[in-house]
Design an enzyme around this catalytic site. Sequence first.
Site, short mmCIF file in Angstrom:
data_model
loop_
_atom_site.label_atom_id
_atom_site.label_comp_id
_atom_site.label_asym_id
_atom_site.label_seq_id
_atom_site.Cartn_x
_atom_site.Cartn_y
_atom_site.Cartn_z
N TYR A 97 0.84 -1.20 0.00
CA TYR A 97 0.00 0.00 0.00
C TYR A 97 0.87 1.25 0.00
CZ TYR A 97 0.65 0.87 5.08
OH TYR A 97 1.17 1.15 6.32
N CYS A 98 0.30 2.34 -0.53
CA CYS A 98 0.93 3.66 -0.43
C CYS A 98 -0.09 4.59 0.23
CB CYS A 98 1.39 4.17 -1.79
SG CYS A 98 0.09 4.44 -3.00
N PHE A 99 -0.07 5.88 -0.05
CA PHE A 99 -0.98 6.77 0.67
C PHE A 99 -2.42 6.65 0.18
CE2 PHE A 99 -2.97 11.01 1.39
CZ PHE A 99 -3.09 10.88 2.76
N PHE A 126 -3.34 3.89 2.38
CA PHE A 126 -3.41 4.20 3.81
C PHE A 126 -4.61 5.07 4.14
CE2 PHE A 126 -2.39 7.04 7.38
CZ PHE A 126 -2.23 6.09 8.38
#
Length: 379
Positions: A97-99, A126
Site C-alpha cells: 500500500y501507499c498513501f 493508507f
Amino acid sequence: MSLKNIKPDQLKNLFQQNIPLMDVRAPVEFSQGSIPGAVNLPVMNDDERAQVGTVYKNQGNEAAVKLGHELVSGLVKEQRVAAWKSFVQAHPEAVFYCFRGGQRSRISQAWLKEAGVERPLLVGGFKAARNYLIKQIEEFSVRQELISVSGPTGSGKTHFLRGLKGCPVIDLEALARHRGSAFGNWEVPQPTQVDYENNLAREILLLEDKIHGKIKPLVEDESRLIGRISQPATFFIRLRSSPVIWIDEPLPVRVDNVFDDYILNSSIGKSLEAAPRCAEENDILRAQALQLFARYRQSLLAIQRKLGGLRAQEVMADLEKAELAYLNHAELSGNKVWIEKLLQYYYDPMYLGSLERRHVTVLFKGTRFEAEKFVHSLT
C-alpha cells in the site's frame, strides 16, 4: 490469497492471519502512522519524495512522475525491488500500500511483477484504511457495551486484565505504552496518535469473535489522556458510562504492586540483578536506572502544586533518599516509603473524588482474586 487487490473492509482477515503489509510511502509518512503489521519499504526516500513534491507543485503531475522515475532508477531501483522481493519471499502473503493506493503502490507492484513476483495492493491505500479503522472504533463504541475495570492506583487493574485468559479484553495501557498516570511513562516512547487509534481499531476487530454470553469487553478505567495519547471521543464516552468492576486491595498490597511495576521490574531493579553481564552492559543499565529516577523527580515536580508544597518536599526527600540507597548500597526497599505517601497524599484522593463525581454503577467490588472469579462466572 488470490492476487485480486485488497479492499479496506478485508483488513480484519489480514489481521487475523497476521499477514504483513508493505508500506511503500516515504519514511517520514510512515513515522506519522501506519497500518498495524506494516513494514516500511519505501519506493522513494524522504529527500526524493520532497523533490518530486516540489516539481508536482510547480510543474504538474507529468513532470513529477518523470523526475520520480529518474531518481529511482538504475542501482537505486534494483536495490528497492530486491528489498521488496526479499520481503515477499519471507512473507508470501504480503500486501502493498501507499498513501491513496495510487501511483507509488501501482509502480511498486509493476516493478515487482517484472522481477517475477506478483502481490496485491490495498485499494485506496493508507487513507482508505485509516478511514475504515476510525469507522470501526466509532461503530463499536456506539453498539457495544463495555465493563470498566476500576480501583485505586496499585490495585493491580492492568495485571488483572492481562490475567483473564479467554475473556474479551482491551489493554489500553499496552496500546498507549503508558501506565496512565503522572509517573506512567514507559521506558520506550509512546506511539503516535494515529498509530494508537489504528491499533485500537485492530484490537476491536480481533475482539469481536471473543464476545459471547454475558461477558462484555473489559477495559481499564483510563482518563481521556493516557500520557500524550488522547482517547477517541466516542470510545471514551462509552467507557466512562460503563458499569464498573471495582478492584479493592489494602494499602500494603498496592504499595508492593507499584514497587514491583515502577522499581523492581524497571531498569532500576534490572540493574541489580545477579545475572552475569559485561561491564558495558552494567554501565548502560545503571545509566538507564539513573535516568528513570530523574524522570520520577520530574514527574513529582509536575504534580507538586496539586500535591501541596510541604507534602511535595516530603515525598521528594524520600525519593532522593531512596536513590542514594540504590547508589551507595544497592538497596531498593526504601522506595516503598515515597510510593506509599504518593498513594495516600495524591492518587487516592484524586481517584476517589473522580469516581464520586461520575456516580458510577458498581457491578462488583473485591480483591483481584475475587474479581477474577466474578468475571469467570459471567462466561
